[in-house]
Design an enzyme around this catalytic site. Sequence first.
Site, PDB file in Angstrom:
ATOM      1  N   THR A  48      -2.377  10.672  -5.644  1.00  0.00           N
ATOM      2  CA  THR A  48      -2.424   9.382  -6.500  1.00  0.00           C
ATOM      3  C   THR A  48      -3.046   9.488  -7.776  1.00  0.00           C
ATOM      4  O   THR A  48      -4.236  10.263  -8.017  1.00  0.00           O
ATOM      5  CB  THR A  48      -3.148   8.016  -5.642  1.00  0.00           C
ATOM      6  OG1 THR A  48      -3.369   7.268  -6.323  1.00  0.00           O
ATOM      7  CG2 THR A  48      -4.558   8.531  -5.300  1.00  0.00           C
TER       8      THR A  48
ATOM      9  N   GLU B 289      -4.982   7.313  -8.924  1.00  0.00           N
ATOM     10  CA  GLU B 289      -6.342   6.786  -8.721  1.00  0.00           C
ATOM     11  C   GLU B 289      -7.377   7.997  -8.902  1.00  0.00           C
ATOM     12  O   GLU B 289      -8.595   7.632  -9.105  1.00  0.00           O
ATOM     13  CB  GLU B 289      -6.506   6.037  -7.495  1.00  0.00           C
ATOM     14  CG  GLU B 289      -6.186   4.440  -7.391  1.00  0.00           C
ATOM     15  CD  GLU B 289      -6.903   3.722  -8.342  1.00  0.00           C
ATOM     16  OE1 GLU B 289      -8.196   3.576  -8.053  1.00  0.00           O
ATOM     17  OE2 GLU B 289      -6.471   3.168  -9.058  1.00  0.00           O
TER      18      GLU B 289
ATOM     19  N   LYS C 283      -9.008   9.903  -1.272  1.00  0.00           N
ATOM     20  CA  LYS C 283      -7.818  10.570  -1.516  1.00  0.00           C
ATOM     21  C   LYS C 283      -8.414  11.843  -2.402  1.00  0.00           C
ATOM     22  O   LYS C 283      -7.520  12.962  -2.517  1.00  0.00           O
ATOM     23  CB  LYS C 283      -7.033   9.891  -2.666  1.00  0.00           C
ATOM     24  CG  LYS C 283      -6.164   8.553  -2.161  1.00  0.00           C
ATOM     25  CD  LYS C 283      -4.988   9.281  -1.311  1.00  0.00           C
ATOM     26  CE  LYS C 283      -3.728   8.233  -0.772  1.00  0.00           C
ATOM     27  NZ  LYS C 283      -2.908   8.660   0.081  1.00  0.00           N
TER      28      LYS C 283
ATOM     29  N   TYR D  25     -11.426   4.360  -2.021  1.00  0.00           N
ATOM     30  CA  TYR D  25     -10.024   4.597  -1.802  1.00  0.00           C
ATOM     31  C   TYR D  25     -10.013   6.237  -2.679  1.00  0.00           C
ATOM     32  O   TYR D  25      -9.456   7.186  -2.286  1.00  0.00           O
ATOM     33  CB  TYR D  25      -9.039   3.696  -2.139  1.00  0.00           C
ATOM     34  CG  TYR D  25      -7.574   4.145  -2.299  1.00  0.00           C
ATOM     35  CD1 TYR D  25      -6.786   4.292  -1.147  1.00  0.00           C
ATOM     36  CD2 TYR D  25      -6.894   4.652  -3.651  1.00  0.00           C
ATOM     37  CE1 TYR D  25      -5.356   4.764  -1.328  1.00  0.00           C
ATOM     38  CE2 TYR D  25      -5.899   4.976  -3.828  1.00  0.00           C
ATOM     39  CZ  TYR D  25      -4.823   5.114  -2.580  1.00  0.00           C
ATOM     40  OH  TYR D  25      -3.658   5.574  -2.738  1.00  0.00           O
TER      41      TYR D  25
HETATM   42  P1  NAP Z   1       1.712   0.889   2.091  1.00  0.00           P
HETATM   43  O1  NAP Z   1       3.053   0.182   1.694  1.00  0.00           O
HETATM   44  O2  NAP Z   1       0.568   0.139   2.061  1.00  0.00           O
HETATM   45  O3  NAP Z   1       2.100   1.727   3.273  1.00  0.00           O
HETATM   46  C1  NAP Z   1       0.908   2.200   3.766  1.00  0.00           C
HETATM   47  C2  NAP Z   1       1.523   2.692   5.398  1.00  0.00           C
HETATM   48  O4  NAP Z   1       0.451   3.441   6.157  1.00  0.00           O
HETATM   49  C3  NAP Z   1       2.025   1.443   6.353  1.00  0.00           C
HETATM   50  O5  NAP Z   1       3.134   2.215   7.064  1.00  0.00           O
HETATM   51  C4  NAP Z   1       0.957   1.584   7.191  1.00  0.00           C
HETATM   52  O6  NAP Z   1       1.062   0.887   8.502  1.00  0.00           O
HETATM   53  C5  NAP Z   1       0.544   2.897   7.425  1.00  0.00           C
HETATM   54  N1  NAP Z   1      -0.991   2.968   7.919  1.00  0.00           N
HETATM   55  C6  NAP Z   1      -1.952   2.409   7.374  1.00  0.00           C
HETATM   56  N2  NAP Z   1      -3.047   2.683   8.245  1.00  0.00           N
HETATM   57  C7  NAP Z   1      -2.653   3.839   8.913  1.00  0.00           C
HETATM   58  C8  NAP Z   1      -3.228   4.373  10.264  1.00  0.00           C
HETATM   59  N3  NAP Z   1      -4.457   4.332  10.643  1.00  0.00           N
HETATM   60  N4  NAP Z   1      -2.485   5.299  11.080  1.00  0.00           N
HETATM   61  C9  NAP Z   1      -1.208   5.292  10.808  1.00  0.00           C
HETATM   62  N5  NAP Z   1      -0.631   4.434   9.677  1.00  0.00           N
HETATM   63  C10 NAP Z   1      -1.220   3.817   9.005  1.00  0.00           C
HETATM   64  O7  NAP Z   1       1.548   2.053   0.941  1.00  0.00           O
HETATM   65  P2  NAP Z   1       2.624   2.848  -0.110  1.00  0.00           P
HETATM   66  O8  NAP Z   1       2.721   2.046  -1.275  1.00  0.00           O
HETATM   67  O9  NAP Z   1       4.076   3.004   0.687  1.00  0.00           O
HETATM   68  O10 NAP Z   1       1.986   4.114  -0.319  1.00  0.00           O
HETATM   69  C11 NAP Z   1       2.399   5.094   0.283  1.00  0.00           C
HETATM   70  C12 NAP Z   1       1.283   6.445   0.352  1.00  0.00           C
HETATM   71  O11 NAP Z   1       1.243   6.831  -1.179  1.00  0.00           O
HETATM   72  C13 NAP Z   1      -0.007   5.813   0.705  1.00  0.00           C
HETATM   73  O12 NAP Z   1      -0.862   6.972   0.993  1.00  0.00           O
HETATM   74  C14 NAP Z   1      -0.671   5.445  -0.747  1.00  0.00           C
HETATM   75  O13 NAP Z   1      -2.102   5.499  -0.807  1.00  0.00           O
HETATM   76  C15 NAP Z   1       0.102   6.589  -1.541  1.00  0.00           C
HETATM   77  N6  NAP Z   1       0.296   6.108  -2.936  1.00  0.00           N
HETATM   78  C16 NAP Z   1       0.788   5.067  -3.275  1.00  0.00           C
HETATM   79  C17 NAP Z   1       1.253   4.585  -4.452  1.00  0.00           C
HETATM   80  C18 NAP Z   1       2.048   3.283  -4.923  1.00  0.00           C
HETATM   81  O14 NAP Z   1       1.916   2.982  -6.311  1.00  0.00           O
HETATM   82  N7  NAP Z   1       2.790   2.736  -4.169  1.00  0.00           N
HETATM   83  C19 NAP Z   1       1.021   5.442  -5.622  1.00  0.00           C
HETATM   84  C20 NAP Z   1       0.078   6.798  -5.242  1.00  0.00           C
HETATM   85  C21 NAP Z   1      -0.024   7.114  -4.120  1.00  0.00           C
HETATM   86  P3  NAP Z   1       1.104  -0.665   8.944  1.00  0.00           P
HETATM   87  O15 NAP Z   1       2.721  -1.186   8.348  1.00  0.00           O
HETATM   88  O16 NAP Z   1       0.948  -0.861  10.305  1.00  0.00           O
HETATM   89  O17 NAP Z   1       0.116  -1.394   8.129  1.00  0.00           O
HETATM   90  O1  G4F Z   2      -1.623  -3.523  -7.933  1.00  0.00           O
HETATM   91  P1  G4F Z   2      -2.825  -2.999  -7.568  1.00  0.00           P
HETATM   92  O2  G4F Z   2      -3.631  -3.254  -6.604  1.00  0.00           O
HETATM   93  O3  G4F Z   2      -2.662  -1.404  -7.679  1.00  0.00           O
HETATM   94  P2  G4F Z   2      -3.657  -0.160  -7.897  1.00  0.00           P
HETATM   95  O4  G4F Z   2      -5.238  -0.545  -7.907  1.00  0.00           O
HETATM   96  O5  G4F Z   2      -3.364   0.489  -9.304  1.00  0.00           O
HETATM   97  O6  G4F Z   2      -3.350   0.658  -6.769  1.00  0.00           O
HETATM   98  C1  G4F Z   2      -2.227   1.179  -6.565  1.00  0.00           C
HETATM   99  O7  G4F Z   2      -1.635   2.261  -7.204  1.00  0.00           O
HETATM  100  C2  G4F Z   2      -2.185   3.440  -6.818  1.00  0.00           C
HETATM  101  C3  G4F Z   2      -1.934   4.374  -7.733  1.00  0.00           C
HETATM  102  O8  G4F Z   2      -2.490   4.354  -8.997  1.00  0.00           O
HETATM  103  C4  G4F Z   2      -2.262   3.695  -5.432  1.00  0.00           C
HETATM  104  F1  G4F Z   2      -2.904   4.950  -4.995  1.00  0.00           F
HETATM  105  C5  G4F Z   2      -2.817   2.642  -4.385  1.00  0.00           C
HETATM  106  O9  G4F Z   2      -2.325   2.925  -3.189  1.00  0.00           O
HETATM  107  C6  G4F Z   2      -2.076   1.497  -5.226  1.00  0.00           C
HETATM  108  O10 G4F Z   2      -0.759   1.645  -4.617  1.00  0.00           O
HETATM  109  O11 G4F Z   2      -3.775  -3.270  -8.927  1.00  0.00           O
HETATM  110  C7  G4F Z   2      -3.508  -2.620 -10.346  1.00  0.00           C
HETATM  111  C8  G4F Z   2      -4.278  -3.450 -11.200  1.00  0.00           C
HETATM  112  C9  G4F Z   2      -5.669  -3.283 -10.929  1.00  0.00           C
HETATM  113  O12 G4F Z   2      -6.750  -2.970 -12.082  1.00  0.00           O
HETATM  114  C10 G4F Z   2      -6.366  -4.737 -10.554  1.00  0.00           C
HETATM  115  O13 G4F Z   2      -7.995  -4.629 -10.535  1.00  0.00           O
HETATM  116  O14 G4F Z   2      -4.211  -4.912 -11.263  1.00  0.00           O
HETATM  117  C11 G4F Z   2      -5.372  -5.428 -11.150  1.00  0.00           C
HETATM  118  N1  G4F Z   2      -5.364  -7.072 -10.613  1.00  0.00           N
HETATM  119  C12 G4F Z   2      -5.604  -8.125 -11.407  1.00  0.00           C
HETATM  120  N2  G4F Z   2      -5.262  -9.172 -10.556  1.00  0.00           N
HETATM  121  C13 G4F Z   2      -5.197  -7.311  -9.409  1.00  0.00           C
HETATM  122  C14 G4F Z   2      -5.203  -8.479  -9.402  1.00  0.00           C
HETATM  123  N3  G4F Z   2      -4.936  -6.261  -8.424  1.00  0.00           N
HETATM  124  C15 G4F Z   2      -4.450  -6.993  -7.239  1.00  0.00           C
HETATM  125  N4  G4F Z   2      -4.135  -6.295  -6.184  1.00  0.00           N
HETATM  126  N5  G4F Z   2      -4.504  -8.395  -6.862  1.00  0.00           N
HETATM  127  C16 G4F Z   2      -5.071  -9.175  -8.139  1.00  0.00           C
HETATM  128  O15 G4F Z   2      -4.711 -10.159  -7.897  1.00  0.00           O
END
Ligand code: NAP
Ligand code: G4F
Length: 346
Positions: free
Chosen positions: A132, A134, A160, A156
């Site tokens: 990520t 992050e 990672k 987190y």
């Molecule tokens: P998400 O929607 O939060 O999905 C997370 C998945 O992990 C869900 O299926 C969840 O299951 C499962 N999970 C959580 N805890 C678990 C455990 N203990 N054992 C087995 N499964 C578990 O996340 P996403 O946005 O699809 O992201 C996918 C991956 O990419 C994650 O590793 C995230 O950290 C990484 N990532 C995401 C982004 C982004 O912007 N989306 C960017 C960079 C990296 P439940 O449905 O049961 O909760």
């Molecule tokens: O949408 P966010 O919670 O995503 P964040 O923290 O960037 O993390 C996501 O992206 C990562 C990749 O860079 C992944 F690794 C991670 O698993 C996840 O998918 O927050 C984005 C920004 C932050 O700066 C947060 O402080 O939005 C700001 N924010 C402002 N108000 C908020 C809110 N975030 C959330 N979740 N909720 C709010 O009300």
Amino acid sequence: MTRKVALVTGVTGQDGSYLAEFLVEKGYQVHAIARRTSSFSRDRIDGLRDRARENGQTFELHYGDLSDSTSLNSIVATTRPDELYNLAAQSHVGISFQQPEYTTDVVATGVLRLLECVRSMGLDTRFYQASTSELYGAGIEVPQSETTPFHPLSPYGVSKLYAFWISKNYRDGYGMHVTNGILFNHESPRRGENFVTRKTTLELARIRQGREAPLRLGNLNARRDWGYAKDYVEAMWLMLQQDTPDDYVIATGETHTVREFVARAAEVAGFELEWSGEGPQEKAHDRKSGRLIVEIDPAYFRPSDVELLCGDGSKAKRTLGWEPKVKFNELVEILMKSDLAALGLD
Ligand code: NAP
Ligand code: G4F
């Protein structure tokens, strides 16, 4: 021709559900791990097994948990995957401050558990680790590339970081085919409802419907490089088709503030935001109706936040031939229109 076997963790989440669909369509036998939850959380993959079966394809779910080696060992031993995509995580950065130990167990040690399954069984599995942006955290360099130093700012991000390095260690030390995809933020209508993009579009749609306002948010100044999840799962697959494992940044190269995301989404929803005040006093009213649409709730501030993410995806373009198809404006429209349509609004 024997079909390739893929194993996907995190299949009930945003990326896992798109990836499973993508792999089923590519003709893979897809196995996936879902954890036991007290209320069912399978909406994103509803019907995929039936659709796959109708087309002579395979999609099979197994109960497992990244905190439980026994289940992981048994699933990996039974399925013997050609490709393993590890997407499971406690993926909410804000919540990782409230659950740091659990986050570390799943996000860091969980990856080690899976890598050990593959190594100890002597499998030739190609392994994708969901790394990520992050990891960059404090933002030592902009744009961030594969060579930018890491400085994570949350439990987190730190978890990672371990996951990134243990994956690299198994690649370098044991010669395993392990790849880190360093993905910048990516969104879709399937995005979890407590991430800022989806929270915004969902709440704005409800406000448009006449329900209670305002939308309460934290840090509006944070900048993110937001792409489209459907584009990004194709990049994951492309990474595992390379003969040599490596690490890749996947990003759009554009960065926008949370405030810009909110303003654009509000525009698509039919509001025209007028901002006033600063810091925790900042607000946005709709110019036409005078209605309060956005206010700050300090409860959403994080102990430390990543202020600027902007990725350099040139290596992915050069090596994988991958480029994002959807950029910021279209992405906001996709999310906003989907949440409006779900309420019967356009
Ligand atoms: P998400 O929607 O939060 O999905 C997370 C998945 O992990 C869900 O299926 C969840 O299951 C499962 N999970 C959580 N805890 C678990 C455990 N203990 N054992 C087995 N499964 C578990 O996340 P996403 O946005 O699809 O992201 C996918 C991956 O990419 C994650 O590793 C995230 O950290 C990484 N990532 C995401 C982004 C982004 O912007 N989306 C960017 C960079 C990296 P439940 O449905 O049961 O909760
Ligand atoms: O949408 P966010 O919670 O995503 P964040 O923290 O960037 O993390 C996501 O992206 C990562 C990749 O860079 C992944 F690794 C991670 O698993 C996840 O998918 O927050 C984005 C920004 C932050 O700066 C947060 O402080 O939005 C700001 N924010 C402002 N108000 C908020 C809110 N975030 C959330 N979740 N909720 C709010 O009300």
